[in-house]
Write a protein that holds these residues in place. Structure first.
Motif, short mmCIF file in Angstrom:
data_model
loop_
_atom_site.label_atom_id
_atom_site.label_comp_id
_atom_site.label_asym_id
_atom_site.label_seq_id
_atom_site.Cartn_x
_atom_site.Cartn_y
_atom_site.Cartn_z
N GLN A 54 0.83 -1.20 0.00
CA GLN A 54 0.00 0.00 0.00
C GLN A 54 0.87 1.26 0.00
O GLN A 54 1.88 1.32 0.71
N ARG A 55 0.47 2.22 -0.80
CA ARG A 55 1.07 3.55 -0.72
C ARG A 55 0.18 4.41 0.16
O ARG A 55 -0.97 4.69 -0.20
N PRO A 56 0.66 4.84 1.33
CA PRO A 56 -0.19 5.65 2.22
C PRO A 56 -0.51 6.99 1.60
O PRO A 56 0.13 7.44 0.64
N PRO A 57 -1.53 7.68 2.11
CA PRO A 57 -1.87 9.01 1.58
C PRO A 57 -0.71 9.98 1.71
O PRO A 57 0.04 9.96 2.70
N VAL A 58 -0.55 10.83 0.72
CA VAL A 58 0.51 11.84 0.71
C VAL A 58 0.01 13.14 1.32
O VAL A 58 0.77 13.86 1.99
N VAL A 59 -1.24 13.48 1.10
CA VAL A 59 -1.85 14.68 1.66
C VAL A 59 -3.11 14.27 2.41
O VAL A 59 -3.64 13.17 2.24
N SER A 60 -3.57 15.16 3.26
CA SER A 60 -4.79 14.89 4.02
C SER A 60 -6.02 15.02 3.11
O SER A 60 -5.98 15.72 2.09
N LYS A 61 -7.08 14.38 3.50
CA LYS A 61 -8.30 14.45 2.72
C LYS A 61 -8.95 15.83 2.83
O LYS A 61 -8.77 16.54 3.83
N GLY A 135 0.96 22.94 -3.85
CA GLY A 135 0.87 21.97 -4.93
C GLY A 135 -0.58 21.59 -5.22
O GLY A 135 -1.46 21.68 -4.35
N ALA A 136 -0.80 21.16 -6.42
CA ALA A 136 -2.16 20.78 -6.83
C ALA A 136 -2.54 19.43 -6.24
O ALA A 136 -1.74 18.49 -6.22
N ARG A 137 -3.74 19.33 -5.74
CA ARG A 137 -4.24 18.06 -5.22
C ARG A 137 -4.65 17.12 -6.36
O ARG A 137 -4.62 15.91 -6.21
N ILE A 138 -5.03 17.69 -7.48
CA ILE A 138 -5.37 16.90 -8.67
C ILE A 138 -4.17 16.93 -9.61
O ILE A 138 -3.80 17.98 -10.13
N THR A 139 -3.53 15.80 -9.79
CA THR A 139 -2.30 15.72 -10.58
C THR A 139 -2.63 15.39 -12.04
O THR A 139 -3.78 15.11 -12.40
N ASP A 140 -1.58 15.42 -12.87
CA ASP A 140 -1.76 15.06 -14.28
C ASP A 140 -2.19 13.60 -14.42
O ASP A 140 -2.96 13.26 -15.33
N ALA A 141 -1.68 12.74 -13.53
CA ALA A 141 -2.08 11.33 -13.58
C ALA A 141 -3.56 11.17 -13.27
O ALA A 141 -4.24 10.29 -13.84
N ASP A 142 -4.10 12.02 -12.39
CA ASP A 142 -5.54 11.99 -12.11
C ASP A 142 -6.34 12.42 -13.33
O ASP A 142 -7.37 11.83 -13.66
N LYS A 143 -5.86 13.47 -14.01
CA LYS A 143 -6.59 13.96 -15.17
C LYS A 143 -6.58 12.95 -16.31
O LYS A 143 -7.56 12.80 -17.03
N SER A 149 0.60 5.10 -12.45
CA SER A 149 1.41 6.11 -11.77
C SER A 149 1.10 6.13 -10.28
O SER A 149 -0.05 5.97 -9.86
N LEU A 150 2.15 6.36 -9.49
CA LEU A 150 1.96 6.54 -8.06
C LEU A 150 1.47 7.94 -7.72
O LEU A 150 0.94 8.16 -6.63
N ASN A 151 1.64 8.86 -8.65
CA ASN A 151 1.31 10.26 -8.40
C ASN A 151 -0.16 10.52 -8.73
O ASN A 151 -0.49 11.38 -9.56
N ARG A 152 -1.04 9.79 -8.09
CA ARG A 152 -2.48 9.95 -8.29
C ARG A 152 -3.19 9.68 -6.97
O ARG A 152 -2.66 8.99 -6.10
N LYS A 153 -4.40 10.25 -6.85
CA LYS A 153 -5.20 10.06 -5.63
C LYS A 153 -4.31 10.23 -4.39
O LYS A 153 -4.15 9.31 -3.57
N ASP A 155 -4.65 11.70 -1.67
CA ASP A 155 -5.28 11.64 -0.35
C ASP A 155 -5.87 10.27 -0.04
O ASP A 155 -6.63 10.12 0.93
N ARG A 156 -5.53 9.26 -0.82
CA ARG A 156 -6.08 7.92 -0.63
C ARG A 156 -4.97 6.88 -0.53
O ARG A 156 -3.85 7.08 -1.00
N ASN A 157 -5.30 5.73 0.06
CA ASN A 157 -4.42 4.57 0.02
C ASN A 157 -4.50 3.93 -1.36
O ASN A 157 -5.60 3.77 -1.91
N LEU A 158 -3.36 3.57 -1.91
CA LEU A 158 -3.31 2.87 -3.19
C LEU A 158 -2.68 1.50 -2.99
O LEU A 158 -1.75 1.34 -2.20
N VAL A 159 -3.20 0.51 -3.71
CA VAL A 159 -2.73 -0.87 -3.61
C VAL A 159 -2.15 -1.29 -4.95
O VAL A 159 -2.71 -0.98 -6.01
N LEU A 160 -1.04 -2.02 -4.90
CA LEU A 160 -0.39 -2.48 -6.12
C LEU A 160 -1.00 -3.80 -6.58
O LEU A 160 -1.10 -4.76 -5.82
N LEU A 161 -1.43 -3.84 -7.84
CA LEU A 161 -1.90 -5.05 -8.49
C LEU A 161 -1.03 -5.33 -9.70
O LEU A 161 -0.56 -4.41 -10.38
N VAL A 162 -0.81 -6.61 -9.97
CA VAL A 162 -0.03 -7.01 -11.14
C VAL A 162 -0.84 -8.00 -11.97
O VAL A 162 -1.73 -8.68 -11.45
#
Length: 280
Positions: A54-61, A135-143, A149-153, A155-162
């Motif tokens: 899991q990638r923990p949140p980088v910014v608060s919600k 910094g922008a909360r909505i990144t280019d990866a979000d758009k 990319s890890l540089n998305r969401k 303010d959320r936890n992200l999980v790696l799937l392969v």
């Protein structure tokens, strides 16, 4: 009175050899049992260790309207009940000195050069604040909805799937590797991450015990009597540094939130993963 105690002690000492024989016999039978279990461990089920990275949140919600109202109320209470800081006390003192100087133009002090130092500091801080751009909360990866990319969401936890090849099917799953004799299941999960990322990622594993498990049968095309399926044991880990990359392999991994897992995982597999995956 000492004779009964002496007889009890002698009786206990006579019983020690029998207890030793019983203990040695029990230990020997236990070793034989373990040896027999290891020699007959030809189970048709393969053991796999998987990592839930899991990638923990980088910014608060972002705050909800109710949370914003509550935060403003607490801030007001803090302002009304708080004591003056050192800077505020210094500003009040200098204001008094400045008022005294205006009332008595002929009054001189040794440290007149520092009388406006507080105001100078505040002006400098104000200029730095005006130059600051968050910094922008909505990144280019979000758009672009780039889920690799890890540089998305942020303010959320992200999980790696392969994506893995299972028979003639491409199946999305958590990274996993087959267990090897002589290693713990946690070591298998650690080896999974090291092999997958080519040692480019550092993670902290949470505990030595699995957080969940999943059992499945192989497709008919690859299923045999000696290899019916697999038992997968999941271990949680938090990403510390690094990023996932596979040279020459695109679209083989995604970083997704808990709500996006359903777009990739099969229903039964997803149900087991959601049992231990929290997104607070």
């Amino acid at each position: 009175m000492a004779v009964p105690g002496r007889r009890a002690l002698l009786g206990t000492m006579r019983g020690l050899p029998r207890f030793e024989e019983f203990w040695v016999g029990s230990l020997g039978s236990r070793n034989l049992t373990l040896a027999a279990a290891s020699s007959t461990s030809g189970s048709p089920w393969r053991l796999l260790g998987a990592v839930c990275l899991q990638r923990p949140p980088v910014v608060s919600k972002s705050l909800t309207p109710l949370q914003e109202e509550m935060a403003a109320l607490l801030q007001q209470i803090e302002i009304e009940r708080s004591l003056y800081s050192d800077h505020e006390l210094r500003a009040l003192d200098e204001a008094q000195r400045l008022a005294k100087k205006k009332a008595d133009p002929y009054h001189e002090e040794d440290n007149e050069r520092d009388i406006l130092l507080v105001q100078d500091l505040e002006d400098m801080w104000e200029q730095k604040f005006l130059q600051f751009k968050p910094g922008a909360r909505i990144t280019d990866a979000d758009k672009k909805n780039d889920r690799t990319s890890l540089n998305r969401k942020l303010d959320r936890n992200l999980v790696l799937l392969v994506r893995e090849k299972l028979g003639d099917q491409d199946v999305w799953m958590l990274p996993q590797t087959e267990w090897q004799p002589g290693e713990t299941l946690r070591r298998t999960a650690e080896r999974t991450l090291a092999t997958l990322s080519e040692n480019n990622m550092e993670a902290k594993f949470l505990g030595n015990a699995p957080c969940g498990h999943y059992k499945f049968k192989f497709p008919q095309a690859v299923r045999t009597e000696s290899s019916l399926g697999a038992k997968v044991f999941f271990f949680k880990a938090l990403l510390l540094t690094g990023d996932f990359s596979q040279a020459g392999k695109k679209d083989q991994h995604v970083w997704v939130s808990k709500e996006e897992l359903g777009d990739y995982l099969k229903p039964k597999y997803l149900a087991q993963v959601r049992r231990f995956l929290l997104d607070l």
